[in-house]
Design an enzyme around this catalytic site. Structure first.
Site, mmCIF file in Angstrom:
data_model
loop_
_atom_site.group_PDB
_atom_site.id
_atom_site.type_symbol
_atom_site.label_atom_id
_atom_site.label_comp_id
_atom_site.label_asym_id
_atom_site.label_seq_id
_atom_site.Cartn_x
_atom_site.Cartn_y
_atom_site.Cartn_z
ATOM 1 N N ARG A 125 105.776 10.719 62.770
ATOM 2 C CA ARG A 125 104.642 10.178 62.012
ATOM 3 C C ARG A 125 104.393 10.939 60.717
ATOM 4 O O ARG A 125 104.471 12.160 60.690
ATOM 5 C CB ARG A 125 103.356 10.283 62.852
ATOM 6 C CG ARG A 125 103.391 9.525 64.142
ATOM 7 C CD ARG A 125 102.025 9.451 64.780
ATOM 8 N NE ARG A 125 101.514 10.750 65.222
ATOM 9 C CZ ARG A 125 100.667 10.919 66.247
ATOM 10 N NH1 ARG A 125 100.236 9.862 66.912
ATOM 11 N NH2 ARG A 125 100.254 12.114 66.579
ATOM 12 N N ARG B 132 103.816 20.596 74.273
ATOM 13 C CA ARG B 132 102.548 20.007 74.698
ATOM 14 C C ARG B 132 102.774 19.137 75.946
ATOM 15 O O ARG B 132 102.006 19.173 76.898
ATOM 16 C CB ARG B 132 102.003 19.135 73.554
ATOM 17 C CG ARG B 132 100.513 19.178 73.362
ATOM 18 C CD ARG B 132 100.118 18.916 71.920
ATOM 19 N NE ARG B 132 100.534 17.620 71.413
ATOM 20 C CZ ARG B 132 100.600 17.302 70.110
ATOM 21 N NH1 ARG B 132 100.276 18.199 69.205
ATOM 22 N NH2 ARG B 132 100.987 16.111 69.726
#
Ligand SMILES: [Zn+2]
Length: 227
Positions: A136, A181
């Site tokens: 992104r 994460r």
């Protein structure tokens, strides 16, 4: 008499890593079923602002720079579940995080003759998630969103909308950070998945598809789990 009035409020738990669309799905369930999403952060803030005994206890602990105990969170949740807007059901987000908390939650629900209807796990493909999130970027001029794989501007490095050439990437969206994460999420959630699997209330949905497909799947799960 309307049977729905006699039904106990539904209790759903949403499990899913950051980027899986948990927030979006929770909002869709709120709209479709009239449930209320309860996130731990909001619960704490509201209780502190309202100055309830549990809220004041939480405030004192946080001001001392300490973590709010499970007992305080459970007390805040007990108060919140008694509010009229929770009559149809609640979607818990961010709690429980551990099996100890899950057991405390079961005890709390048992006080009201309630139970968890479903713990819904939004299942993701880790490699695809890394590609999705780490690809992104946005235009620094107008904020238009782009993606390395899925949405490139017509002219490389130049915004389709405003012609800007300054593209920005969030520092924590790089592949390594996203992968770690996800790893942390799986490590933290595995015991809960096992816990709710053992109770027979674990449901899974493929969270890699389109938002509406996922929403449909979730609605079917919830309908079945609450009927
Ligand atoms: Zn732009």
């Amino acid at each position: 008499m309307n049977m729905a009035v006699m039904t106990r409020p539904a209790v759903l738990i949403l499990l899913g890593p950051p980027g899986a669309g948990k927030g979006t799905q929770a909002r869709m369930l709120e709209e479709k079923f009239g449930y209320v999403q309860l996130s731990t952060g909001d619960l704490l803030r509201e209780a502190v602002a309202a100055g309830t005994p549990a809220g004041l206890a939480a405030k004192a602990v946080m001001e001392a720079g300490q973590l709010v105990s499970d007992e305080i969170v459970i007390n805040i949740l007990r108060d919140r579940l008694a509010e009229p807007d929770c009559a149809k059901g609640v979607i818990l987000d961010g709690f429980p995080r551990t099996t100890v908390q899950a057991e405390a939650l079961d005890d709390l629900l048992a006080e009201n003759n309630q139970k968890i209807n479903a713990a819904i796990s939004l299942e993701v493909d880790d490699a695809a998630m890394v590609e999705r999130i780490s690809g992104r970027y946005t235009c620094g001029g107008c904020g238009e969103g782009y993606h390395d794989s899925f949405k490139q501007p017509a002219e490389a490095g130049k915004c389709d909308k405003c012609g800007g050439t300054e593209m920005k990437r969030r520092a924590d969206d790089n592949a390594e950070t996203v992968a770690s994460r996800l790893e942390a999420y799986h490590a933290q959630t595995a015991p809960l998945i096992a816990y709710y699997g053992g109770k027979g209330v674990l449901r899974t949905t493929d969270a890699m598809g389109g938002i509406n497909d996922i929403a449909q799947d979730m609605a079917a799960i919830v309908t079945k789990a609450t009927s």
